[in-house]
Design a protein around this motif. Structure first.
Motif, PDB file in Angstrom:
ATOM      1  N   ALA A 678       0.853  -1.206   0.000  1.00  0.00           N
ATOM      2  CA  ALA A 678       0.000   0.000   0.000  1.00  0.00           C
ATOM      3  C   ALA A 678       0.883   1.248   0.000  1.00  0.00           C
ATOM      4  O   ALA A 678       0.790   2.111   0.875  1.00  0.00           O
ATOM      5  CB  ALA A 678      -0.928  -0.013   1.208  1.00  0.00           C
ATOM      6  N   ASN A 679       1.770   1.321  -1.003  1.00  0.00           N
ATOM      7  CA  ASN A 679       2.741   2.411  -1.090  1.00  0.00           C
ATOM      8  C   ASN A 679       2.168   3.609  -1.833  1.00  0.00           C
ATOM      9  O   ASN A 679       1.234   3.472  -2.631  1.00  0.00           O
ATOM     10  CB  ASN A 679       4.003   1.948  -1.823  1.00  0.00           C
ATOM     11  CG  ASN A 679       4.564   0.644  -1.291  1.00  0.00           C
ATOM     12  OD1 ASN A 679       4.259   0.232  -0.170  1.00  0.00           O
ATOM     13  ND2 ASN A 679       5.377  -0.004  -2.090  1.00  0.00           N
ATOM     14  N   ALA A 680       2.772   4.752  -1.625  1.00  0.00           N
ATOM     15  CA  ALA A 680       2.294   5.977  -2.267  1.00  0.00           C
ATOM     16  C   ALA A 680       2.391   5.906  -3.779  1.00  0.00           C
ATOM     17  O   ALA A 680       1.572   6.502  -4.488  1.00  0.00           O
ATOM     18  CB  ALA A 680       3.080   7.178  -1.737  1.00  0.00           C
ATOM     19  N   ASP A 681       3.374   5.172  -4.333  1.00  0.00           N
ATOM     20  CA  ASP A 681       3.536   5.127  -5.785  1.00  0.00           C
ATOM     21  C   ASP A 681       2.718   4.023  -6.443  1.00  0.00           C
ATOM     22  O   ASP A 681       2.619   3.964  -7.668  1.00  0.00           O
ATOM     23  CB  ASP A 681       5.016   4.964  -6.146  1.00  0.00           C
ATOM     24  CG  ASP A 681       5.606   3.675  -5.581  1.00  0.00           C
ATOM     25  OD1 ASP A 681       5.043   3.155  -4.595  1.00  0.00           O
ATOM     26  OD2 ASP A 681       6.614   3.213  -6.125  1.00  0.00           O
ATOM     27  N   LEU A 682       2.125   3.142  -5.628  1.00  0.00           N
ATOM     28  CA  LEU A 682       1.296   2.066  -6.175  1.00  0.00           C
ATOM     29  C   LEU A 682      -0.193   2.327  -6.002  1.00  0.00           C
ATOM     30  O   LEU A 682      -1.015   1.821  -6.767  1.00  0.00           O
ATOM     31  CB  LEU A 682       1.659   0.740  -5.505  1.00  0.00           C
ATOM     32  CG  LEU A 682       3.012   0.134  -5.894  1.00  0.00           C
ATOM     33  CD1 LEU A 682       3.290  -1.120  -5.079  1.00  0.00           C
ATOM     34  CD2 LEU A 682       3.059  -0.179  -7.385  1.00  0.00           C
ATOM     35  N   LEU A 683      -0.551   3.073  -4.990  1.00  0.00           N
ATOM     36  CA  LEU A 683      -1.950   3.434  -4.724  1.00  0.00           C
ATOM     37  C   LEU A 683      -2.030   4.944  -4.477  1.00  0.00           C
ATOM     38  O   LEU A 683      -1.751   5.383  -3.359  1.00  0.00           O
ATOM     39  CB  LEU A 683      -2.477   2.666  -3.508  1.00  0.00           C
ATOM     40  CG  LEU A 683      -2.712   1.175  -3.713  1.00  0.00           C
ATOM     41  CD1 LEU A 683      -2.909   0.483  -2.373  1.00  0.00           C
ATOM     42  CD2 LEU A 683      -3.913   0.932  -4.605  1.00  0.00           C
ATOM     43  N   PRO A 684      -2.341   5.729  -5.508  1.00  0.00           N
ATOM     44  CA  PRO A 684      -2.729   5.311  -6.865  1.00  0.00           C
ATOM     45  C   PRO A 684      -1.536   4.900  -7.708  1.00  0.00           C
ATOM     46  O   PRO A 684      -0.403   5.292  -7.417  1.00  0.00           O
ATOM     47  CB  PRO A 684      -3.381   6.562  -7.429  1.00  0.00           C
ATOM     48  CG  PRO A 684      -2.637   7.680  -6.754  1.00  0.00           C
ATOM     49  CD  PRO A 684      -2.371   7.197  -5.344  1.00  0.00           C
ATOM     50  N   ALA A 685      -1.804   4.133  -8.767  1.00  0.00           N
ATOM     51  CA  ALA A 685      -0.741   3.661  -9.650  1.00  0.00           C
ATOM     52  C   ALA A 685      -0.191   4.830 -10.459  1.00  0.00           C
ATOM     53  O   ALA A 685      -0.915   5.443 -11.247  1.00  0.00           O
ATOM     54  CB  ALA A 685      -1.279   2.580 -10.579  1.00  0.00           C
ATOM     55  N   LYS A 690       0.284   8.972 -15.742  1.00  0.00           N
ATOM     56  CA  LYS A 690       1.205   9.541 -16.723  1.00  0.00           C
ATOM     57  C   LYS A 690       0.470   9.939 -17.992  1.00  0.00           C
ATOM     58  O   LYS A 690      -0.280   9.162 -18.578  1.00  0.00           O
ATOM     59  CB  LYS A 690       2.302   8.528 -17.054  1.00  0.00           C
ATOM     60  CG  LYS A 690       3.363   9.068 -17.992  1.00  0.00           C
ATOM     61  CD  LYS A 690       4.427   8.019 -18.280  1.00  0.00           C
ATOM     62  CE  LYS A 690       5.475   8.558 -19.239  1.00  0.00           C
ATOM     63  NZ  LYS A 690       6.496   7.532 -19.562  1.00  0.00           N
ATOM     64  N   ASP A 691       0.663  11.184 -18.444  1.00  0.00           N
ATOM     65  CA  ASP A 691       0.084  11.732 -19.677  1.00  0.00           C
ATOM     66  C   ASP A 691      -1.439  11.829 -19.651  1.00  0.00           C
ATOM     67  O   ASP A 691      -2.059  12.089 -20.684  1.00  0.00           O
ATOM     68  CB  ASP A 691       0.502  10.896 -20.903  1.00  0.00           C
ATOM     69  CG  ASP A 691       2.003  10.919 -21.140  1.00  0.00           C
ATOM     70  OD1 ASP A 691       2.624  11.949 -20.816  1.00  0.00           O
ATOM     71  OD2 ASP A 691       2.539   9.921 -21.639  1.00  0.00           O
ATOM     72  N   ALA A 698      -9.110  13.373 -11.569  1.00  0.00           N
ATOM     73  CA  ALA A 698      -9.953  13.199 -10.380  1.00  0.00           C
ATOM     74  C   ALA A 698     -10.756  11.909 -10.472  1.00  0.00           C
ATOM     75  O   ALA A 698     -10.894  11.175  -9.475  1.00  0.00           O
ATOM     76  CB  ALA A 698     -10.884  14.392 -10.209  1.00  0.00           C
ATOM     77  N   ASP A 699     -11.268  11.603 -11.670  1.00  0.00           N
ATOM     78  CA  ASP A 699     -12.062  10.385 -11.813  1.00  0.00           C
ATOM     79  C   ASP A 699     -11.193   9.151 -11.657  1.00  0.00           C
ATOM     80  O   ASP A 699     -11.586   8.172 -11.010  1.00  0.00           O
ATOM     81  CB  ASP A 699     -12.755  10.371 -13.179  1.00  0.00           C
ATOM     82  CG  ASP A 699     -13.738   9.218 -13.294  1.00  0.00           C
ATOM     83  OD1 ASP A 699     -14.778   9.253 -12.606  1.00  0.00           O
ATOM     84  OD2 ASP A 699     -13.460   8.268 -14.056  1.00  0.00           O
ATOM     85  N   LEU A 700      -9.990   9.169 -12.222  1.00  0.00           N
ATOM     86  CA  LEU A 700      -9.100   8.023 -12.077  1.00  0.00           C
ATOM     87  C   LEU A 700      -8.685   7.832 -10.623  1.00  0.00           C
ATOM     88  O   LEU A 700      -8.641   6.710 -10.118  1.00  0.00           O
ATOM     89  CB  LEU A 700      -7.862   8.180 -12.957  1.00  0.00           C
ATOM     90  CG  LEU A 700      -6.950   6.936 -12.986  1.00  0.00           C
ATOM     91  CD1 LEU A 700      -6.419   6.685 -14.381  1.00  0.00           C
ATOM     92  CD2 LEU A 700      -5.785   7.071 -12.007  1.00  0.00           C
ATOM     93  N   LEU A 701      -8.394   8.932  -9.930  1.00  0.00           N
ATOM     94  CA  LEU A 701      -8.021   8.821  -8.517  1.00  0.00           C
ATOM     95  C   LEU A 701      -9.174   8.250  -7.697  1.00  0.00           C
ATOM     96  O   LEU A 701      -8.954   7.471  -6.762  1.00  0.00           O
ATOM     97  CB  LEU A 701      -7.599  10.189  -7.979  1.00  0.00           C
ATOM     98  CG  LEU A 701      -6.240  10.698  -8.465  1.00  0.00           C
ATOM     99  CD1 LEU A 701      -6.046  12.155  -8.040  1.00  0.00           C
ATOM    100  CD2 LEU A 701      -5.109   9.833  -7.918  1.00  0.00           C
ATOM    101  N   LYS A 726       6.921   5.353   1.978  1.00  0.00           N
ATOM    102  CA  LYS A 726       5.794   6.267   2.217  1.00  0.00           C
ATOM    103  C   LYS A 726       4.477   5.552   1.958  1.00  0.00           C
ATOM    104  O   LYS A 726       4.274   4.931   0.920  1.00  0.00           O
ATOM    105  CB  LYS A 726       5.904   7.494   1.312  1.00  0.00           C
ATOM    106  CG  LYS A 726       4.853   8.561   1.588  1.00  0.00           C
ATOM    107  CD  LYS A 726       5.040   9.757   0.667  1.00  0.00           C
ATOM    108  CE  LYS A 726       4.066  10.888   1.027  1.00  0.00           C
ATOM    109  NZ  LYS A 726       2.662  10.488   1.005  1.00  0.00           N
ATOM    110  N   ALA A 727       3.569   5.656   2.921  1.00  0.00           N
ATOM    111  CA  ALA A 727       2.261   5.021   2.775  1.00  0.00           C
ATOM    112  C   ALA A 727       1.401   5.782   1.780  1.00  0.00           C
ATOM    113  O   ALA A 727       1.557   6.985   1.570  1.00  0.00           O
ATOM    114  CB  ALA A 727       1.550   4.955   4.123  1.00  0.00           C
ATOM    115  N   SER A 728       0.458   5.074   1.184  1.00  0.00           N
ATOM    116  CA  SER A 728      -0.513   5.704   0.290  1.00  0.00           C
ATOM    117  C   SER A 728      -1.287   6.788   1.032  1.00  0.00           C
ATOM    118  O   SER A 728      -1.643   6.645   2.206  1.00  0.00           O
ATOM    119  CB  SER A 728      -1.494   4.650  -0.237  1.00  0.00           C
ATOM    120  OG  SER A 728      -2.584   5.259  -0.887  1.00  0.00           O
ATOM    121  N   ASP A 729      -1.559   7.875   0.316  1.00  0.00           N
ATOM    122  CA  ASP A 729      -2.381   8.945   0.896  1.00  0.00           C
ATOM    123  C   ASP A 729      -3.778   8.450   1.256  1.00  0.00           C
ATOM    124  O   ASP A 729      -4.476   9.081   2.049  1.00  0.00           O
ATOM    125  CB  ASP A 729      -2.490  10.111  -0.081  1.00  0.00           C
ATOM    126  CG  ASP A 729      -1.160  10.826  -0.281  1.00  0.00           C
ATOM    127  OD1 ASP A 729      -0.269  10.657   0.581  1.00  0.00           O
ATOM    128  OD2 ASP A 729      -1.018  11.539  -1.292  1.00  0.00           O
TER     129      ASP A 729
END
Length: 741
Positions: A678-685, A690-691, A698-701, A726-729
């Motif tokens: 449940a890391n910050a860079d994996l959740l969200p992916a 990117k791009d 906002a919808d993807l998050l 770092k944990a996911s927000d």
């Protein structure tokens, strides 16, 4: 022939090793209660003269109640105990009619001593917000102790125990001990319902009137046929159903015990399409399965399509349907009598496969504007195909539009949804629900990419899944192939899939029944059903009682969604009022680690701890964000001598802890869940962002939050969340800091 009702009590669950003997005992009872060897006998000096015991084996006895209605014996089976214990239980057990609400009550000896609840309550400081009055009065202003007895019908001792509770958890503990309508009534009061609300929810105002001059047995039998009573008392139809229930154990309970709200939606008739929403674990899928069975029993020639977004979920529903009723006819293709269970893409592909060459060519021309007979599908390569098209002809695109994710959504939600085949049509089309505004030059550039995508697919003779559904809808428009369509996980379906489902069934009574939860939308864009010919305004309801997860897990999971605004398939804001759990358990634990090596060490230790405590190996789920992490965790745990089973389409069966992606876990449940990474860079992916155009972030998050919510709510009893660095927000809103370790 006697009737047999199944009403197992919690401490009367028999030893699984004698399940076949219990089945044999009840099968004989089903046929003839005077059969030698059953030894159905009354108990001397029993509190309730209706109670009986029966011989299951030399060591075990069943405890039953005998009622006679219209001259026919009715036996209520409550469980099996060792001989002496069975006599003790039977001597104190009572089956009676509640004089206030007309509902049957089964009170066992194990329920008599509720003092541990009171003693523990006395040690818990009263919450400051409720310092001057009881918790239930705080949650439901105007509620009184007298109201619990005189208006609701709780026994005085039960009402007093509920009145001294200081928190929702305390009320839940008592509700769990009681079960049945009494437990459900307390759960509803604990989340703010009034007594009037509870009476309506549980159908108390329609329960039989208690008449002093009536024969008590007749009253009880009548009361046991009400939807509320059938939460606790199940009428077994035949010996085969009896065998499945007895030998299926606790996990089989969903097949026979329905909440009155669930039963209402199973049995109701609707003048058109209907939408049933509800949070995770509220039993939407159970309602669909029972409703499919009801429709098939009502008309054996009916063509019923039971479908959902993914094939693995559909396969699970097919297995559950067989468990529910092996006598059901499961069709092998859409359009045949019986219940056809398949993923929506699979069903659409079947329609394409059954079309003639000329029919298929005409449908492809109508939908795509390109001639040819394209009948194969492109799945995982779709994103690559969009990237290739962008690289090939997307030179005029701004950087904010050079995203395969954007094009995939634009194609399904706008182009296929509105049958766009030319640039002129695309320049004029409305784009409701799309976050990115496109000017004329931008539309031209976008269309060039779409044209290239279609052209390269035509050369390859391929179609993607959205195109499959759009073409199948065109084919089905010439003649409906279903009488009823039932849809699970409706929030994840895209416009072409809804077009297909609308086309396969004619508008009319009980045509489409849709189960959905906007908070579990993890695929695709928001959809409004009215835009696709599915009219549900005024025919929508919501389930609010979670049967799967504990209240503690549910609080954690909903905290992940804090601050988000969700919109349902009716284009209305989701209302979570009254959403609650029927179960209690330990608070989820968060585990922070400094490296992937430490995280794997902690994961191996956690799995060992659960297994040592008696958790079933295959009852443990290890959930990660993506397939790359599945493979990494599998290797890491194997290095630590921990056997796990990677779950995929081709996975072999086994009894080891199951390791899978969060997406794959949709529709599943486990007693214990470990969320790994449940890391910050994996959740969200990070790679999905990117791009991506800013307007669509906002919808993807929100979908990424929903994915985490889905993963957390797979846990029935215990949940552990781990991360390194770092944990996911998404974890920020969970405030139980003392449960970080």
């Amino acid at each position: 022939m006697p009737f047999v009702l199944y009403a197992p009590v919690k401490d009367g669950l028999h030893d699984p090793s004698i399940a076949k003997q219990v089945t044999a005992f009840l099968s004989k009872l089903f046929q003839d209660d005077t059969t030698p060897g059953l030894h159905i006998e009354p108990i001397n000096n029993a509190v309730d003269p209706k109670v009986r015991t029966g011989r299951v084996t030399q060591m075990y006895r069943a405890v039953l109640f005998k009622l006679v209605s219209d001259g026919v014996p009715h036996y209520v089976f409550t469980g099996v105990w060792p001989h002496d214990k069975a006599i003790e239980v039977a001597s104190k057990a009572v089956l009676k009619m509640n004089p206030v609400n007309g509902l049957p009550e089964l009170i066992m000896a194990s329920e008599v001593d509720l003092t541990p609840v009171v003693e523990r309550v006395a040690r818990v400081p009263v919450a400051s917000v409720a310092a001057e009055f009881p918790f239930l009065e705080y949650k439901s202003p105007g509620l009184t102790l007298a109201g619990l007895t005189e208006e609701l019908g709780l026994d005085p001792d039960v009402a007093e125990h509920a009145w001294v509770a200081t928190s929702e958890d305390e009320v839940m503990e008592l509700a769990g001990k009681l079960g049945g309508w009494r437990g459900e009534a307390l759960l509803e009061l604990a989340v703010g319902a009034t007594i009037a609300d509870v009476r309506i929810s549980l159908g108390m105002d329609t329960a039989p009137t208690v008449e002093a001059e009536a024969v008590e047995d007749e009253q009880l039998v009548s009361a046991m046929r009400t939807p509320t009573a059938q939460m606790q008392f199940a009428w077994l139809e035949d010996q085969e159903e009896l065998r499945r229930v007895i030998e299926g154990g606790d996990l089989a309970a969903w097949r026979i015990f329905l909440h009155p709200e669930q039963r209402k939606y199973v049995e109701a008739a609707y003048g058109g399409s209907f939408r049933l929403s509800g949070g995770a674990g509220t039993g939407k899928t159970v309602v669909l399965l029972h409703r499919a069975r009801m429709l098939a029993k009502r008309n054996p020639q009916a063509r019923i399509l039971l479908t959902t977004y993914t094939r693995n979920l559909a396969d699970g529903m097919k297995r559950s349907l067989r468990d529910l009723d092996p006598s059901l006819v499961l069709a092998d293709a859409p359009g045949k009598p019986g219940i056809y269970v398949a993923g929506v893409d699979q069903a659409a592909s079947q329609v394409l496969g059954s079309a003639s060459r000329d029919e298929l060519a005409a449908a492809v021309e109508a939908v795509l504007g390109i001639g040819g007979n394209r009948a194969t599908s492109r799945t995982s390569s779709a994103q690559k195909a969009w990237r290739d098209a962008i690289e090939s002809v997307g030179g005029d695109l701004g950087p904010e539009l050079r995203s395969p994710t954007f094009f995939d959504a634009e194609y399904d939600s706008v182009v296929l949804a509105q049958h766009i085949t030319t640039l002129d049509e695309f320049l004029r089309v409305r784009r409701p629900g799309r976050g990115v505004a496109l000017g004329r030059l931008q539309r031209q550039a976008v269309w060039e990419v779409i044209r290239s995508y279609r052209s390269s697919a035509a050369v390859a003779g391929a179609v993607d899944f959205g195109e499959v559904c759009a073409i199948a809808a065109q084919l089905a428009a010439s003649g409906p192939i279903a009488d009823h369509v039932l849809v699970d996980e409706g929030q994840d379906l895209t416009p072409p899939r809804w077009q297909f489902l609308r086309a396969v069934v004619p508008e009319g009574p009980d045509d489409l029944f849709v189960a959905e939860d906007s908070q579990q939308r993890i695929y695709g864009q928001r959809v409004v059903l009215g835009r696709h010919g599915i009219k549900i305004v005024g025919r929508s309801r919501r389930l609010t009682l979670n049967y799967r997860t504990t209240a503690q897990v549910l609080r954690f999971a909903t905290s992940v969604l804090a601050g988000e605004n969700f919109v349902d398939l009716d284009d209305e804001a989701t209302d979570d009022t009254g959403y609650r759990s029927a179960r209690s358990g330990p608070v989820p634990i968060r585990v922070a680690t400094g490296s992937i090596t430490e995280e794997l060490d902690r994961a191996a230790a956690q799995l060992a701890e659960w297994l040592a405590a008696g958790a079933a190996r295959d009852g443990i789920g290890i959930l990660v964000r993506d397939q790359r992490m599945v493979e990494r965790v599998a290797r890491g745990l194997e290095d630590r001598d921990v056997r796990v089973r990677q779950v995929s389409k081709s996975a072999a069966t086994g009894k080891d802890p199951q390791l899978m992606t969060m997406h794959r876990a949709k529709g599943m449940e486990f007693t214990h869940v470990l969320i790994f990474g449940a890391n910050a860079d994996l959740l969200p992916a990070a790679y999905l962002l990117k791009d991506l155009p800013e307007e669509e972030r906002a919808d993807l998050l929100q979908r990424e939050r929903s994915l985490f919510y889905v993963a957390a709510t797979r846990a029935r009893d215990e949940l552990v969340v781990m991360w390194e660095g770092k944990a996911s927000d998404f974890l920020d809103a969970f405030t139980a800091k003392d449960h970080v370790r």
